[in-house]
Design an enzyme around this catalytic site. Sequence first.
Site, PDB file in Angstrom:
ATOM      1  N   ASP A  27      38.160  42.883  58.156  1.00  0.00           N
ATOM      2  CA  ASP A  27      37.410  42.212  58.234  1.00  0.00           C
ATOM      3  C   ASP A  27      37.507  40.837  58.852  1.00  0.00           C
ATOM      4  OD1 ASP A  27      35.275  40.556  56.005  1.00  0.00           O
ATOM      5  OD2 ASP A  27      37.143  41.051  54.413  1.00  0.00           O
ATOM      6  N   ASP A  58      27.884  41.370  51.241  1.00  0.00           N
ATOM      7  CA  ASP A  58      28.792  40.549  50.036  1.00  0.00           C
ATOM      8  C   ASP A  58      28.252  40.526  48.755  1.00  0.00           C
ATOM      9  OD1 ASP A  58      31.720  41.044  51.083  1.00  0.00           O
ATOM     10  OD2 ASP A  58      31.789  38.977  50.908  1.00  0.00           O
TER      11      ASP A  58
HETATM   12  C1  DGJ Z   1      35.119  39.495  52.107  1.00  0.00           C
HETATM   13  C2  DGJ Z   1      34.270  41.093  52.208  1.00  0.00           C
HETATM   14  O1  DGJ Z   1      33.008  41.253  52.755  1.00  0.00           O
HETATM   15  C3  DGJ Z   1      34.674  41.805  50.755  1.00  0.00           C
HETATM   16  O2  DGJ Z   1      34.030  43.235  50.811  1.00  0.00           O
HETATM   17  C4  DGJ Z   1      36.559  41.918  50.588  1.00  0.00           C
HETATM   18  O3  DGJ Z   1      36.761  42.892  51.854  1.00  0.00           O
HETATM   19  C5  DGJ Z   1      37.053  40.594  51.217  1.00  0.00           C
HETATM   20  N1  DGJ Z   1      36.672  40.374  51.334  1.00  0.00           N
HETATM   21  C6  DGJ Z   1      38.493  40.672  51.482  1.00  0.00           C
HETATM   22  O4  DGJ Z   1      38.960  39.315  50.648  1.00  0.00           O
END
Ligand code: DGJ
Length: 730
Positions: A481, A551
């Site tokens: 991430d 997301d």
């Molecule tokens: C952003 C990601 O896109 C989410 O899926 C998740 O992993 C969060 N970060 C965790 O902090």
Amino acid sequence: MIKFISDQNLFQMETENYSYTIEVFKEKYLRQIFWGKKIEKILSANKYEYWDGMSFCIDEGPSEEIYTESLDLEFGQQGSGDFRTPSVEIYNESGNPYPILEYSGFEIIKGKPEIPGMPSTREVDNDNLDTLILTLKDPKKEIFVDILYSVYHDYDVMTRSMSVKNCSNKKIDIEQIMSFTLDLPAECDNEELELLSLEGSWARERHIETKPLRKGKTTISSNRGTSSHTLHPFCALTPASTTEHRGNVWSFSLIYSGNFVLELEKTHTDKIRVSGGINPNTFKWLLDPKETFYTPESVLVYSENGLNGMSNIYHRFFRDRLLPPVFANKERPVLINNWESTYFDFDHDKIVRIAQKAKEVGIELCVLDDGWFGTRNDDTGGLGNWEVNYKKLTKGLEGLAEDINKEGMAFGLWVEPEMVNSDAVILKEHPDWIMGSYKEKPAVGRNQYVLDLVNPDVVSWLTDLFTEIFTMTNLTYVKWDMNRYLTGQFSEYLPAHRKKETSHRYVLGLYKLMEALVTSFPKILFEGCSGGGGRMDPGLLYYMPQYWTSDNTDAMARLKIQYGTSLIYPLITMGSHVSACPNHQLGRSTPMETRLNVAMSGNLGFELDLNLTLDNEIELVKKSIEFYKENRALIQLGEFYRLLSPFNGQVTSWMFINKDKSEFIVFWVLDKAEVTYSQKVLKLPYVSEDMQYKTSEGVLFTGGELKYRGLKLPYMNKDYMSGYFHFIAE
Ligand code: DGJ
């Protein structure tokens, strides 16, 4: 195939279906002659040049008059009377620009040189791939610029990049260096070319935008330190009449994950100069004597078969020649990720319970997301302190992985290596290891700071640290991430006169880190993520064969995101998950069937605790996973075609079809119900007219029927309903 036709001074580059022709004009300058449908011969390349009032000559004397602004070029430079965007801006130590660079020779080589330190499309033995290197130099032979054209004959793709070598004994200043430049006519068949690009924001990535091009410059760029959620390093030029199925498309994509620019400049002469590369606004590079600077690679694709034709070329090419080869054609597991079901609030038993239920419905991989380390109970702290939190994971990561493996599932883990919170222990020892200056309070995003990957010590520290973490357990998957952009793009590590190298050097540091880790762990399936799809670009996909597309897990919002993303990225690169309702991002409730159908159109995953799902929905989940697994090869590795766009109407549809066209699945999804949509008829131009197909319900169709008469979709009387048809040739 690349030919040099010496009596015409032409370079003719040919793929299976297309031609790209360049002329060495007056033995000095590089003219763009043609890029489009394959033509065997060009006889009139240097005829009918016209003079444009107020334009400038490159050389003196009436016999040598060449009016640069009337020329379509492959390399633009200031000072020549070409006032369009230059390909390079290079200055000598006294701050003066170099005189006009002139063509000095060429080489045609088999295969393709790598671009040091950067991802680029791959070469595989026996590839029908050649590279043309055109060299330009200044009169004193102090700098040499190479323009590289690599022609992937069998993929209908050409890649371009440039490099500049400093052969003087002084430093030179590169203020701008594009990966490619070319001039194209602004019209095709009497229609003006329009611009198609991908725009977005967090949780709304890669929406398709089309607009007419007006005179002047139109810029698609990022200065956020990453390719970003907003504008994407891809664009296409098409006449307005081009559709998904028909028409001309010229398109450009950059294999780069940092600040980029794609610029389209429509001139008073009705030409479009297209150029792309590193964004010069946040770039400058001091090149030492004997050193060479390399640009990122760009990918140029022309198709005469509409947007689907273009996507088909990108999909095949990126899958075969960009993704890590081990995963290029490897089916992806169905996964469950705990993020939306627990956020930071989990412990060992909770994760095991989620995994147990997931196993019951056929899920194969359990991924532990953010919050397993340090004091990370929310997003205000913990990043950088990567010791396991034993309060949550009483048996440690190893114990959790073991228990999950015992259930018969593989185990995966979330990390965010590039970032720290202010409580990171490492900052006490090395306060200067973050981008910008820690002391001077750089901007925070999601309460976190960016580690300075320009500094090689930071890259080595991270390499060792994550080597250890990835070795700790039996990992088969890692989600990498990255949750903020780069503000304060200057590195403490660099001397004052090199500060503007920071953004590009950050990307090089990142690539070095990823290269080291993916090479050490070739069996781990890496999934990139950046607050969802904020860095889903060809540069990242070179290291990480799939990406968390967004997301936003709302099925309806996902339609546009996945549709736009599919313009260039193969479906096997798209992580797409089913989540709980009401949806956490939009508060909308959609039927489980629709959530499944949308998520099944990519790498299927789940983001919810199935223990909380109703029994009748669990049955549906089980059946869908079964169906998905049976047809996973077709979905993940087959050809993909868009049929109805969510940007143009209430019904979205796309299909997956195998190579010999003997099997295909058509998905359709309705947004808002309207009486008029109830009789939707879908034509399927990609099936074979020579075949006869049967649906799973036993209904027979000829290919011609499906192609020309069409397939009647079911009666659409409920918001957010969806379905699919599975056809097999008889
Ligand atoms: C952003 C990601 O896109 C989410 O899926 C998740 O992993 C969060 N970060 C965790 O902090």
